[in-house]
Scaffold this active site. Structure first.
Site, PDB file in Angstrom:
ATOM      1  N   LYS A 118      31.884  26.092  17.949  1.00 19.11           N
ATOM      2  CA  LYS A 118      32.793  26.987  18.676  1.00 19.11           C
ATOM      3  C   LYS A 118      32.359  27.191  20.121  1.00 19.11           C
ATOM      4  CE  LYS A 118      35.008  29.604  15.063  1.00 19.11           C
ATOM      5  NZ  LYS A 118      35.407  30.902  14.567  1.00 19.11           N
ATOM      6  N   LYS A 201      39.281  19.390  10.234  1.00 20.63           N
ATOM      7  CA  LYS A 201      39.740  20.362   9.248  1.00 20.63           C
ATOM      8  C   LYS A 201      40.991  21.086   9.747  1.00 20.63           C
ATOM      9  CE  LYS A 201      37.259  24.426  10.053  1.00 20.63           C
ATOM     10  NZ  LYS A 201      36.433  25.554   9.881  1.00 20.63           N
ATOM     11  N   LYS A 204      43.278  27.375  12.378  1.00 16.33           N
ATOM     12  CA  LYS A 204      44.260  28.235  13.035  1.00 16.33           C
ATOM     13  C   LYS A 204      44.510  27.804  14.468  1.00 16.33           C
ATOM     14  CE  LYS A 204      43.160  32.154  10.141  1.00 16.33           C
ATOM     15  NZ  LYS A 204      42.137  33.144   9.830  1.00 16.33           N
TER      16      LYS A 204
HETATM   17  P1  AMP Z   1      38.923  31.939   8.510  1.00 18.22           P
HETATM   18  O1  AMP Z   1      40.345  31.599   8.711  1.00 18.22           O
HETATM   19  O2  AMP Z   1      38.016  31.124   9.379  1.00 18.22           O
HETATM   20  O3  AMP Z   1      38.631  33.395   8.522  1.00 18.22           O
HETATM   21  O4  AMP Z   1      38.576  31.429   7.038  1.00 18.22           O
HETATM   22  C1  AMP Z   1      38.853  32.189   5.885  1.00 18.22           C
HETATM   23  C2  AMP Z   1      38.508  31.412   4.621  1.00 18.22           C
HETATM   24  O5  AMP Z   1      39.322  30.223   4.543  1.00 18.22           O
HETATM   25  C3  AMP Z   1      37.063  30.928   4.548  1.00 18.22           C
HETATM   26  O6  AMP Z   1      36.608  31.056   3.202  1.00 18.22           O
HETATM   27  C4  AMP Z   1      37.152  29.493   4.958  1.00 18.22           C
HETATM   28  O7  AMP Z   1      36.105  28.718   4.418  1.00 18.22           O
HETATM   29  C5  AMP Z   1      38.494  29.084   4.367  1.00 18.22           C
HETATM   30  N1  AMP Z   1      39.079  27.958   5.117  1.00 18.22           N
HETATM   31  C6  AMP Z   1      39.446  27.946   6.424  1.00 18.22           C
HETATM   32  N2  AMP Z   1      39.931  26.733   6.778  1.00 18.22           N
HETATM   33  C7  AMP Z   1      39.870  25.959   5.652  1.00 18.22           C
HETATM   34  C8  AMP Z   1      40.220  24.610   5.362  1.00 18.22           C
HETATM   35  N3  AMP Z   1      40.756  23.807   6.293  1.00 18.22           N
HETATM   36  N4  AMP Z   1      40.020  24.145   4.110  1.00 18.22           N
HETATM   37  C9  AMP Z   1      39.480  24.961   3.142  1.00 18.22           C
HETATM   38  N5  AMP Z   1      39.130  26.237   3.353  1.00 18.22           N
HETATM   39  C10 AMP Z   1      39.308  26.744   4.593  1.00 18.22           C
END
Ligand code: AMP
Ligand code: TRP
Length: 339
Positions: A118, A201, A204
């Site tokens: 990041k 991956k 957002k």
């Molecule tokens: P965040 O949106 O970064 O707060 O992520 C929230 C949850 O979603 C965390 O447990 C991440 O590991 C999971 N997550 C985010 N992006 C992915 C993805 N592309 N594939 C699988 N899990 C994800």
């Protein structure tokens, strides 16, 4: 000293920065729902204090927080069975995070790959909060003595750091106070990839909306995004192993498996030899079938923001009932005077 036994308790969180996407749903929320109502007490959190480690527009942050809460509920998190709240309403998270800032070592933080990704070349200009982020995440988990943490693959290192912090605290103060929480990472969708580039991956942020499925997308956009997803020209192979080196194809098979609650091998058994003209429409139909009811319900919930706010406030009260005594004991162990 006898080992304390910890209540089987799940904690996990999602940041309210930008909208929820299919990676959040399959990698996290769907599995949060599966862990609810069984052997575990389940605590789910919209981690707004984590979101502000990068700039957030205040009005968008407020609505984004409600939208993640709506996404949880629409996906099947029951705010009575689970505890559902936003992080900033439970000040014990930030208070324990300070203690953990004094336990974690700078060398440990320097190894965090998410920070390096990041911050990139810009590491001097990012917030101090972004650097300290994993200590706050450890506090989120340990302020509840959570034993299990369901997350996507990208969060594994942060849960391991949480265990290191717990172990060092226990060792330094000669106590057995914090559990060594286990990451729970499983199933075919621990890492959902970008629909335009199977080596990145789904996230957002990202230039094009075509690279991700948002949980608020309507049926037409979901179908269109899968139809236009990047693939190679070969049809689906006869074995799962033969997807090696075909990241886009592998991703679509994994997504299908996770949505249908079957294994990727079963998807291959069903579609061996099929071309994309067959598989993509089948995947699009399945995705619409599973996701459209959730997006409809999210929209319905978002129409009554006061109700979401009430649910989060009630969840925060229940969370504080667990967090406050654990913080008090932590302060006592550290030697901070108080009643
Ligand atoms: P965040 O949106 O970064 O707060 O992520 C929230 C949850 O979603 C965390 O447990 C991440 O590991 C999971 N997550 C985010 N992006 C992915 C993805 N592309 N594939 C699988 N899990 C994800
Ligand atoms: N860091 C996690 C992410 O970016 C979100 C998060 C914050 C979290 N606190 C947590 C996940 C505690 C699990 C447990 O996805």
């Amino acid at each position: 000293m006898t080992k304390p036994s910890f209540t089987p308790r799940v904690f996990s969180g999602i940041k309210p920065s930008g909208g929820l996407h299919l990676g959040n749903y399959l990698g996290a929320i769907k599995r949060f729902v599966q862990m609810q109502g069984g052997e575990f007490e389940t605590i789910y959190c919209v981690v707004d204090l984590h979101a502000i480690t990068v700039w957030q527009n205040p009005a968008e942050l407020r609505d984004g927080t409600r939208e993640v809460a709506a996404g949880f509920i629409a996906s099947g998190i029951d705010p009575e069975t689970s505890i559902l709240f936003n992080q900033s309403q439970v000040p014990e998270h930030a208070e324990l995070a300070w203690i953990f800032n004094c336990v974690a070592r700078v060398g440990w933080m320097n190894r965090m790959t998410q920070f390096k990704d990041k911050a990139g070349a810009n590491a001097e200009a990012v917030s101090l909060g972004l650097y300290a982020y994993p200590a706050l995440m450890a506090a989120d988990i340990l302020i509840y003595h959570a034993t299990h943490v369901p997350v996507g693959e990208d969060q594994k290192q942060h849960v391991e750091l949480t265990r290191d912090i717990a172990a060092k605290f226990n060792h330094d103060f000669k106590v057995d106070f914090f559990p060594l929480s286990e990451p729970v990472i499983g199933g075919p969708a621990t890492r959902v990839m970008n629909l335009r580039d199977g080596t990145k991956k789904m996230s957002k942020s990202g230039e094009s909306d075509m690279e991700r499925i948002n949980m608020t997308d309507d049926a037409d956009s979901i179908a269109k995004k899968f139809r236009k997803a990047k693939t190679d020209p070969a049809p689906l192979p006869d074995t799962f192993e033969a997807l090696e080196g075909r990241p886009e194809a592998r991703n679509l098979v994994d997504i299908y498996a996770a949505l249908a609650d079957i294994t990727p091998e079963e998807v291959i058994a069903q579609y061996a030899g099929a071309g994309w003209g067959v598989f993509k429409p089948a995947l699009a139909d399945l995705a619409v079938d599973k996701l459209a009811p959730i997006s409809t319900e999210m929209a319905r919930l978002m129409a009554d923001k006061a109700e979401i706010d009430r649910i989060l406030a009630r969840g925060a009260e229940r969370a504080r009932d667990i967090a406050a005594p654990i913080l008090r004991q932590t302060y006592d162990i550290v030697g901070l005077l108080g009643k």
